[in-house]
Enzyme design. Structure first.
Site, PDB file in Angstrom:
ATOM      1  N   CYS A   1       0.836  -1.206   0.000  1.00 15.64           N
ATOM      2  CA  CYS A   1       0.000   0.000   0.000  1.00 15.64           C
ATOM      3  C   CYS A   1       0.873   1.259   0.000  1.00 15.64           C
ATOM      4  CB  CYS A   1      -0.983  -0.028   1.152  1.00 15.64           C
ATOM      5  SG  CYS A   1      -2.401   1.078   0.875  1.00 15.64           S
TER       6      CYS A   1
ATOM      7  N   HIS B   1      -3.529  -5.010   0.364  1.00 15.21           N
ATOM      8  CA  HIS B   1      -2.981  -5.556   1.605  1.00 15.21           C
ATOM      9  C   HIS B   1      -3.157  -7.072   1.620  1.00 15.21           C
ATOM     10  CE1 HIS B   1      -2.353  -1.774   3.874  1.00 15.21           C
ATOM     11  NE2 HIS B   1      -3.382  -1.333   3.185  1.00 15.21           N
TER      12      HIS B   1
ATOM     13  N   GLU C   1      -1.474  -8.743   4.216  1.00 15.51           N
ATOM     14  CA  GLU C   1      -0.983  -9.072   5.555  1.00 15.51           C
ATOM     15  C   GLU C   1      -2.027  -8.962   6.652  1.00 15.51           C
ATOM     16  OE1 GLU C   1      -0.951  -4.639   5.716  1.00 15.51           O
ATOM     17  OE2 GLU C   1      -0.916  -6.199   4.183  1.00 15.51           O
TER      18      GLU C   1
END
Length: 234
Positions: free
Chosen positions: A87, A175, A177
């Site tokens: 990001c 994202h 994670e």
């Protein structure tokens, strides 16, 4: 050792940290938002991961760490150390490589699918990638592609989803994670400004997390495995 650069306490390495621990990979996290400086010596690091954050890449007057971070990323690129930006980390990569970061045509907050470009399909980072599985997003900006970069993934709302600079520096606008804790903390912190008057959107994102979690985590782990192979030159 892998260096992880963190900008704000609630945007940490999440499942990436869990993955590295499970592989016995040593990593160090630098807390830029907490005033910790970036390392002066790159020699101990075989890979660099730069995480997300709510700041814009050009807010250097407001966030003093952004200017030295830009210089640091340029040094990483020059040294050809494998880099993964998530990001904000992808936008910082684009800026360090000479490209602009602009407003995304669509502010993506939630679960969206992305498609690989022809270059992305050939790239080792995306080996085994499944475009049918939704991935989590929370961003209003979008990187442009540097003159020496390649677009690896795209989508209808935000056309620049993944890029590569040089032989081993990658940026992901999305994202991979996040955990349920991440989404809850981000909703608590960001929803008033990013989703005013839309509490139902926050609930639906969390409901979708539990719906997509198994496939999403498998997608993330596959990408981490691919990046680790790039880091280790396998």
């Amino acid at each position: 050792m892998i260096l992880i650069v963190k900008h704000i306490d609630i945007e940490g390495p999440g499942t990436l940290g869990d993955f590295l621990e499970s592989k016995g990979e040593a990593f160090r996290t630098v807390e830029l938002g907490g005033g910790e400086p970036l390392p002066a010596d790159l020699k101990p690091f075989k890979g660099v991961v730069v995480l997300g954050g709510p700041m814009n890449v050009d807010e250097e007057d407001k966030y003093a760490f952004l200017k030295p971070e830009n210089d640091f990323i340029q040094k990483v690129l020059k040294a050809q150390i494998p880099y993964l930006g998530i990001c904000l980390g992808s936008q910082l990569l684009a800026k360090a490589a000479g490209a602009k970061v602009v407003k995304s045509p669509v502010k993506e907050i939630g679960w969206y699918k992305v498609q690989l470009t022809s270059e992305g399909m050939k790239d080792p980072l995306f080996k085994g990638f499944k475009p049918q599985d939704p991935i989590y997003h929370w961003h209003g900006d979008m990187f442009e592609i540097p003159s020496k970069g390649e677009l690896l993934a795209t989508a209808s709302g935000c056309p620049h989803q993944a890029l590569k600079v040089g032989k081993n520096a990658y940026g992901l606008q999305f994202h991979v994670e996040v955990t349920d804790k991440s989404i809850k903390e981000w909703c608590d912190e960001y929803c008033q400004t990013d989703l005013p008057g839309r509490p139902e959107h926050a609930k639906s994102m969390m409901d979708d997390y539990w719906k997509f979690r198994q496939a999403f985590d498998a997608q993330a782990n596959n990408l981490y495995e691919n990046f680790l192979k790039i880091v280790n030159n396998k």
